[in-house]
Write an enzyme that holds these catalytic residues in place. Structure first.
Site, PDB file in Angstrom:
ATOM      1  N   GLY A 135      59.734  40.325  -3.128  1.00 55.29           N
ATOM      2  CA  GLY A 135      59.534  40.091  -2.552  1.00 55.29           C
ATOM      3  C   GLY A 135      60.295  38.674  -3.001  1.00 55.29           C
ATOM      4  N   LEU A 136      60.892  38.256  -1.526  1.00 62.82           N
ATOM      5  CA  LEU A 136      61.992  37.519  -1.518  1.00 62.82           C
ATOM      6  C   LEU A 136      61.268  35.891  -0.871  1.00 62.82           C
ATOM      7  N   TRP A 167      53.610  36.570   1.834  1.00 67.23           N
ATOM      8  CA  TRP A 167      53.949  38.029   2.749  1.00 67.23           C
ATOM      9  C   TRP A 167      54.890  39.258   2.655  1.00 67.23           C
ATOM     10  N   CYS A 243      69.737  44.670   0.376  1.00 68.00           N
ATOM     11  CA  CYS A 243      68.776  45.370   1.086  1.00 68.00           C
ATOM     12  C   CYS A 243      68.129  44.640   2.384  1.00 68.00           C
ATOM     13  N   ALA A 247      66.109  47.998   5.737  1.00 69.68           N
ATOM     14  CA  ALA A 247      65.826  47.894   6.296  1.00 69.68           C
ATOM     15  C   ALA A 247      65.476  47.858   7.887  1.00 69.68           C
ATOM     16  N   GLU A 368      62.250  40.538   8.435  1.00 72.23           N
ATOM     17  CA  GLU A 368      63.454  41.361   8.158  1.00 72.23           C
ATOM     18  C   GLU A 368      64.324  39.942   8.856  1.00 72.23           C
ATOM     19  N   THR A 370      63.915  36.543  11.929  1.00 71.22           N
ATOM     20  CA  THR A 370      63.191  36.049  13.043  1.00 71.22           C
ATOM     21  C   THR A 370      64.071  36.938  13.727  1.00 71.22           C
TER      22      THR A 370
HETATM   23  P1  TGC Z   1      75.981  34.143   3.796  1.00 72.12           P
HETATM   24  O1  TGC Z   1      76.644  32.945   3.528  1.00 72.12           O
HETATM   25  O2  TGC Z   1      75.247  34.380   5.172  1.00 72.12           O
HETATM   26  O3  TGC Z   1      75.395  35.991   3.019  1.00 72.12           O
HETATM   27  C1  TGC Z   1      75.131  35.033   1.457  1.00 72.12           C
HETATM   28  C2  TGC Z   1      76.104  36.639   1.159  1.00 72.12           C
HETATM   29  O4  TGC Z   1      75.344  37.417   1.413  1.00 72.12           O
HETATM   30  C3  TGC Z   1      76.181  38.409   2.922  1.00 72.12           C
HETATM   31  N1  TGC Z   1      75.939  38.881   3.485  1.00 72.12           N
HETATM   32  C4  TGC Z   1      74.902  39.693   3.904  1.00 72.12           C
HETATM   33  N2  TGC Z   1      75.403  41.139   3.093  1.00 72.12           N
HETATM   34  C5  TGC Z   1      75.056  42.514   3.792  1.00 72.12           C
HETATM   35  N3  TGC Z   1      73.882  42.503   4.371  1.00 72.12           N
HETATM   36  C6  TGC Z   1      73.989  41.299   5.453  1.00 72.12           C
HETATM   37  N4  TGC Z   1      72.968  41.468   6.000  1.00 72.12           N
HETATM   38  C7  TGC Z   1      74.390  40.373   5.056  1.00 72.12           C
HETATM   39  N5  TGC Z   1      73.838  38.794   5.172  1.00 72.12           N
HETATM   40  C8  TGC Z   1      75.467  37.944   4.686  1.00 72.12           C
HETATM   41  C9  TGC Z   1      77.610  37.206   2.923  1.00 72.12           C
HETATM   42  O5  TGC Z   1      78.861  38.093   3.230  1.00 72.12           O
HETATM   43  C10 TGC Z   1      77.582  36.668   1.631  1.00 72.12           C
HETATM   44  O6  TGC Z   1      78.300  37.199   0.489  1.00 72.12           O
HETATM   45  P2  TGC Z   1      79.753  36.744   0.026  1.00 72.12           P
HETATM   46  O7  TGC Z   1      80.270  37.203  -0.682  1.00 72.12           O
HETATM   47  O8  TGC Z   1      80.483  35.751   0.715  1.00 72.12           O
HETATM   48  O9  TGC Z   1      78.266  35.207  -1.030  1.00 72.12           O
HETATM   49  O10 TGC Z   1      74.165  32.950   3.373  1.00 72.12           O
HETATM   50  P3  TGC Z   1      73.061  31.951   4.212  1.00 72.12           P
HETATM   51  O11 TGC Z   1      72.342  31.034   3.122  1.00 72.12           O
HETATM   52  O12 TGC Z   1      74.277  31.020   4.912  1.00 72.12           O
HETATM   53  O13 TGC Z   1      71.639  33.092   4.890  1.00 72.12           O
HETATM   54  C11 TGC Z   1      72.410  33.586   6.639  1.00 72.12           C
HETATM   55  C12 TGC Z   1      71.166  34.407   7.219  1.00 72.12           C
HETATM   56  C13 TGC Z   1      69.843  32.813   7.693  1.00 72.12           C
HETATM   57  C14 TGC Z   1      71.103  34.874   8.376  1.00 72.12           C
HETATM   58  C15 TGC Z   1      69.722  34.800   5.233  1.00 72.12           C
HETATM   59  O14 TGC Z   1      69.702  33.960   5.067  1.00 72.12           O
HETATM   60  C16 TGC Z   1      69.062  35.433   6.780  1.00 72.12           C
HETATM   61  O15 TGC Z   1      69.286  36.805   6.526  1.00 72.12           O
HETATM   62  N6  TGC Z   1      67.758  35.609   6.826  1.00 72.12           N
HETATM   63  C17 TGC Z   1      66.562  36.314   6.900  1.00 72.12           C
HETATM   64  C18 TGC Z   1      65.664  36.256   5.647  1.00 72.12           C
HETATM   65  C19 TGC Z   1      65.270  37.805   5.622  1.00 72.12           C
HETATM   66  O16 TGC Z   1      65.341  38.770   6.441  1.00 72.12           O
HETATM   67  N7  TGC Z   1      64.445  37.882   5.199  1.00 72.12           N
HETATM   68  C20 TGC Z   1      63.634  39.086   4.858  1.00 72.12           C
HETATM   69  C21 TGC Z   1      61.982  39.682   4.320  1.00 72.12           C
HETATM   70  S1  TGC Z   1      61.635  41.307   3.628  1.00 72.12           S
HETATM   71  C22 TGC Z   1      60.800  41.537   4.637  1.00 72.12           C
HETATM   72  O17 TGC Z   1      60.429  40.521   5.948  1.00 72.12           O
HETATM   73  C23 TGC Z   1      60.674  42.892   4.547  1.00 72.12           C
HETATM   74  S2  TGC Z   1      59.198  42.708   6.131  1.00 72.12           S
HETATM   75  C24 TGC Z   1      58.658  44.458   5.410  1.00 72.12           C
HETATM   76  C25 TGC Z   1      58.928  45.862   6.024  1.00 72.12           C
HETATM   77  O18 TGC Z   1      60.639  45.967   6.550  1.00 72.12           O
HETATM   78  O19 TGC Z   1      58.237  46.478   6.666  1.00 72.12           O
HETATM   79  P1  FAD Z   2      60.394  30.667   9.099  1.00 72.03           P
HETATM   80  O1  FAD Z   2      61.243  30.487   8.054  1.00 72.03           O
HETATM   81  O2  FAD Z   2      59.340  28.720   8.587  1.00 72.03           O
HETATM   82  O3  FAD Z   2      60.931  30.470  10.767  1.00 72.03           O
HETATM   83  C1  FAD Z   2      60.195  29.463  11.784  1.00 72.03           C
HETATM   84  C2  FAD Z   2      60.389  29.088  12.497  1.00 72.03           C
HETATM   85  O4  FAD Z   2      61.748  28.958  12.316  1.00 72.03           O
HETATM   86  C3  FAD Z   2      60.681  31.094  13.010  1.00 72.03           C
HETATM   87  O5  FAD Z   2      60.807  31.023  14.594  1.00 72.03           O
HETATM   88  C4  FAD Z   2      62.236  31.101  13.328  1.00 72.03           C
HETATM   89  O6  FAD Z   2      62.790  31.563  13.410  1.00 72.03           O
HETATM   90  C5  FAD Z   2      62.274  29.728  13.351  1.00 72.03           C
HETATM   91  N1  FAD Z   2      63.876  29.316  12.924  1.00 72.03           N
HETATM   92  C6  FAD Z   2      64.466  29.468  11.336  1.00 72.03           C
HETATM   93  N2  FAD Z   2      65.890  29.099  10.704  1.00 72.03           N
HETATM   94  C7  FAD Z   2      65.865  28.400  12.244  1.00 72.03           C
HETATM   95  C8  FAD Z   2      67.173  27.867  12.863  1.00 72.03           C
HETATM   96  N3  FAD Z   2      68.269  27.643  11.613  1.00 72.03           N
HETATM   97  N4  FAD Z   2      67.246  27.897  13.792  1.00 72.03           N
HETATM   98  C9  FAD Z   2      66.312  27.664  15.196  1.00 72.03           C
HETATM   99  N5  FAD Z   2      64.966  28.182  14.681  1.00 72.03           N
HETATM  100  C10 FAD Z   2      64.819  28.286  13.170  1.00 72.03           C
HETATM  101  N6  FAD Z   2      59.036  39.185   3.630  1.00 72.03           N
HETATM  102  C11 FAD Z   2      59.027  39.238   1.693  1.00 72.03           C
HETATM  103  O7  FAD Z   2      60.246  39.224   1.245  1.00 72.03           O
HETATM  104  N7  FAD Z   2      58.704  40.980   1.929  1.00 72.03           N
HETATM  105  C12 FAD Z   2      57.955  41.485   2.107  1.00 72.03           C
HETATM  106  O8  FAD Z   2      57.325  42.340   2.122  1.00 72.03           O
HETATM  107  C13 FAD Z   2      57.335  41.189   3.462  1.00 72.03           C
HETATM  108  N8  FAD Z   2      56.676  41.191   4.299  1.00 72.03           N
HETATM  109  C14 FAD Z   2      56.614  40.720   5.027  1.00 72.03           C
HETATM  110  C15 FAD Z   2      55.139  41.405   6.511  1.00 72.03           C
HETATM  111  C16 FAD Z   2      54.022  41.027   7.721  1.00 72.03           C
HETATM  112  C17 FAD Z   2      53.003  41.466   8.003  1.00 72.03           C
HETATM  113  C18 FAD Z   2      54.724  39.536   7.662  1.00 72.03           C
HETATM  114  C19 FAD Z   2      54.566  38.859   8.971  1.00 72.03           C
HETATM  115  C20 FAD Z   2      56.039  39.204   6.682  1.00 72.03           C
HETATM  116  C21 FAD Z   2      56.648  39.307   5.791  1.00 72.03           C
HETATM  117  N9  FAD Z   2      57.404  39.046   4.978  1.00 72.03           N
HETATM  118  C22 FAD Z   2      58.235  39.669   3.895  1.00 72.03           C
HETATM  119  C23 FAD Z   2      57.595  37.846   5.273  1.00 72.03           C
HETATM  120  C24 FAD Z   2      58.732  37.557   6.916  1.00 72.03           C
HETATM  121  O9  FAD Z   2      60.730  38.117   6.499  1.00 72.03           O
HETATM  122  C25 FAD Z   2      58.938  36.029   6.927  1.00 72.03           C
HETATM  123  O10 FAD Z   2      58.182  36.127   7.424  1.00 72.03           O
HETATM  124  C26 FAD Z   2      60.311  36.119   8.155  1.00 72.03           C
HETATM  125  O11 FAD Z   2      61.623  35.801   7.318  1.00 72.03           O
HETATM  126  C27 FAD Z   2      60.516  34.396   8.516  1.00 72.03           C
HETATM  127  O12 FAD Z   2      60.010  32.991   7.454  1.00 72.03           O
HETATM  128  P2  FAD Z   2      58.608  32.525   8.164  1.00 72.03           P
HETATM  129  O13 FAD Z   2      57.819  33.194   8.283  1.00 72.03           O
HETATM  130  O14 FAD Z   2      58.740  31.715   6.451  1.00 72.03           O
HETATM  131  O15 FAD Z   2      59.109  31.936   9.096  1.00 72.03           O
END
Ligand code: TGC
Ligand code: FAD
Length: 388
Positions: A135-136, A167, A243, A247, A368, A370
């Site tokens: 849960g993130l 989500w 993490c 993934a 994971e 966008t």
């Molecule tokens: P930022 O300053 O970039 O980073 C904070 C600290 O974390 C380090 N870091 C990482 N370390 C390992 N792996 C990565 N990918 C890392 N990215 C950053 C970084 O070096 C820093 O370390 P330190 O020691 O300097 O503090 O943080 P920010 O707040 O500027 O965020 C950057 C951004 C936008 C890239 C990050 O917030 C991000 O990746 N946002 C997207 C969130 C996301 O992907 N959520 C996914 C949720 S889980 C999911 O969707 C599961 S789907 C189900 C399935 O997989 O099937």
């Molecule tokens: P938002 O963050 O609200 O983004 C909306 C739009 O804005 C997107 O088009 C994005 O690209 C754009 N955007 C964002 N930032 C910027 C920027 N700086 N500049 C320009 N455009 C920008 N999350 C978990 O933690 N655990 C899970 O197990 C998990 N499973 C999932 C399963 C499914 C089926 C789906 C659909 C999602 C899941 N997620 C999970 C959530 C997923 O990680 C988020 O949907 C994703 O990170 C995007 O967040 P959001 O949907 O809130 O979109």
């Protein structure tokens, strides 16, 4: 000799694999052909996660396969990628389940957990007797997890956790949720067990995508979490982001499987469809479209393979994973759409794989990170400027 392209391997990736990796791939491919493909259309149509497959996946060692000890196989990262590829050739929902269990639950336990936490959870998760979730993301936005509102505060020797996650894959069925929360000292990770008072989850219904996967909302209302359920080595936002790197790596491989399935189905259809007096494969434009799919798949395969070797050498940077996740999921979505079109009207039927893959990939390109987020991660890496 160029290999048979019906299972696309135009650049002989199989020749770059070890014998163990080839065997792992063949085993999972057989499981997908025999156990996933016959039921997946029905699961997708009826929004049903095929939970009955979990013990079989566990018996094949598909959960936490790269981890060492605790009942895990310690396979190479390339082998792990091939597992993800084969599972997603079946369906992104099945791959998602395995990704979350392995990369987002077992990995953080292994990397950031205490001995007690590892002993308690890792063998059970590996055997599929326990299910986990991660849960993130929160309702107010997933791309910027640093702005999370879920928080935990100290209360005696325990923590009180409040907030909501959105989500969440496997959220309502999980026995243990890895939940990330803001604390006075920064982001921390907590193990929230099913049945904890104040913790509820409910499924998100009516999805057009990932219909064979459970996706849930989670609510935490002053949940009392003992200190022993905090991940002791997880400090700061880098812990959950680390993490995500695991993934995302799996997704870069998984997308290949979805694309391969679409390409194979389009090729088989074009071989037998007769229009204007001859089969579609004799048409120049159809050949060009099939060749283009193969070009995209082949280059993405090499990208995934090189990423895997870098990961095996412990030299992989998370920005490289972003490039691969962006490229390979975009490639798969484009291939799925092109394959869907080649199948004509029949291509919109649940009987055909490409439309299901195409709809699933709309989630995969969003979760994971966008596509935009990964472009910005790569942009930051090459310019040194953060443009989020
Ligand atoms: P930022 O300053 O970039 O980073 C904070 C600290 O974390 C380090 N870091 C990482 N370390 C390992 N792996 C990565 N990918 C890392 N990215 C950053 C970084 O070096 C820093 O370390 P330190 O020691 O300097 O503090 O943080 P920010 O707040 O500027 O965020 C950057 C951004 C936008 C890239 C990050 O917030 C991000 O990746 N946002 C997207 C969130 C996301 O992907 N959520 C996914 C949720 S889980 C999911 O969707 C599961 S789907 C189900 C399935 O997989 O099937
Ligand atoms: P938002 O963050 O609200 O983004 C909306 C739009 O804005 C997107 O088009 C994005 O690209 C754009 N955007 C964002 N930032 C910027 C920027 N700086 N500049 C320009 N455009 C920008 N999350 C978990 O933690 N655990 C899970 O197990 C998990 N499973 C999932 C399963 C499914 C089926 C789906 C659909 C999602 C899941 N997620 C999970 C959530 C997923 O990680 C988020 O949907 C994703 O990170 C995007 O967040 P959001 O949907 O809130 O979109």
């Amino acid at each position: 000799m160029i290999p048979n392209t019906s299972r696309p391997d135009f650049l002989d990736l199989a020749g770059l694999l070890t014998e163990d990796e080839r065997q792992v791939q063949a085993t999972v491919a057989r499981f997908v052909d025999e156990r996933v493909l016959p039921i997946i259309g029905e699961c997708f149509e009826h929004e049903r996660f095929p939970r009955e497959l979990v013990p079989e996946m566990a018996a094949l060692g598909l959960f936490g396969p790269t981890l060492k000890d605790y009942g895990c196989a310690g396979l190479s990262n390339v082998a792990y990628g091939l597992i993800m590829q084969e599972l997603e050739r079946g369906d992104s929902g099945v791959r998602s389940f395995a990704s979350v269990q392995s990369g987002l639950v077992m990995y953080p336990l292994h990397r950031y957990g205490s001995d007690e936490q590892k002993t308690r959870w890792l063998p059970a998760l590996a055997r599929g007797e326990a299910i986990g979730c991660f849960g993130l993301t929160e309702p107010d936005g997933g791309s910027d997890p640093g702005a999370m509102k879920t928080h935990a505060r100290k209360s005696g020797g325990d923590w009180l956790l409040s907030g909501a996650k959105m989500w969440i894959t496997s959220g309502s069925v999980a026995d243990v949720a890895v939940v990330w929360a803001a604390t006075d000292a920064g982001v921390r990770g907590f193990l929230v067990e099913k049945g904890t008072p104040g913790y509820t989850a409910r499924d998100i219904q009516h999805k057009f995508s990932l219909r064979a996967s459970v996706t849930s909302e989670q609510f935490f209302d002053d949940c009392r979490i003992p200190e022993r359920n905090r991940l002791p080595l997880a400090e700061g936002l880098g812990a959950p982001l680390g993490c995500l790197t695991q993934a995302r790596y799996g997704i870069a491989w998984g997308a290949l499987g979805a694309a391969q399935a679409c390409y194979q189905e389009a090729l088989a259809f074009a071989r037998q469809r007769v229009l204007f007096g001859e089969t579609l494969i004799k048409k120049q434009i159809v050949q060009q479209r099939l060749a283009d799919m193969l070009r995209r798949i082949s280059t993405a395969q090499l990208l995934a393979w090189q990423l895997g070797r870098l990961k095996d050498l412990d030299r992989m940077h998370h920005a490289q994973v972003s490039l691969a996740k962006w490229n390979n999921v975009r490639m798969a979505l484009d291939v799925a759409r092109a394959a869907r079109d080649l199948l004509g009207a029949g291509g919109i039927s649940i009987e055909c794989g490409p439309v299901r893959h195409m709809l699933n990939l709309e989630s995969v390109i969003t979760y994971e990170g966008t596509e935009t987020i990964h472009q910005l991660i790569v942009g930051r890496q090459i310019t040194g400027e953060s443009a989020f």
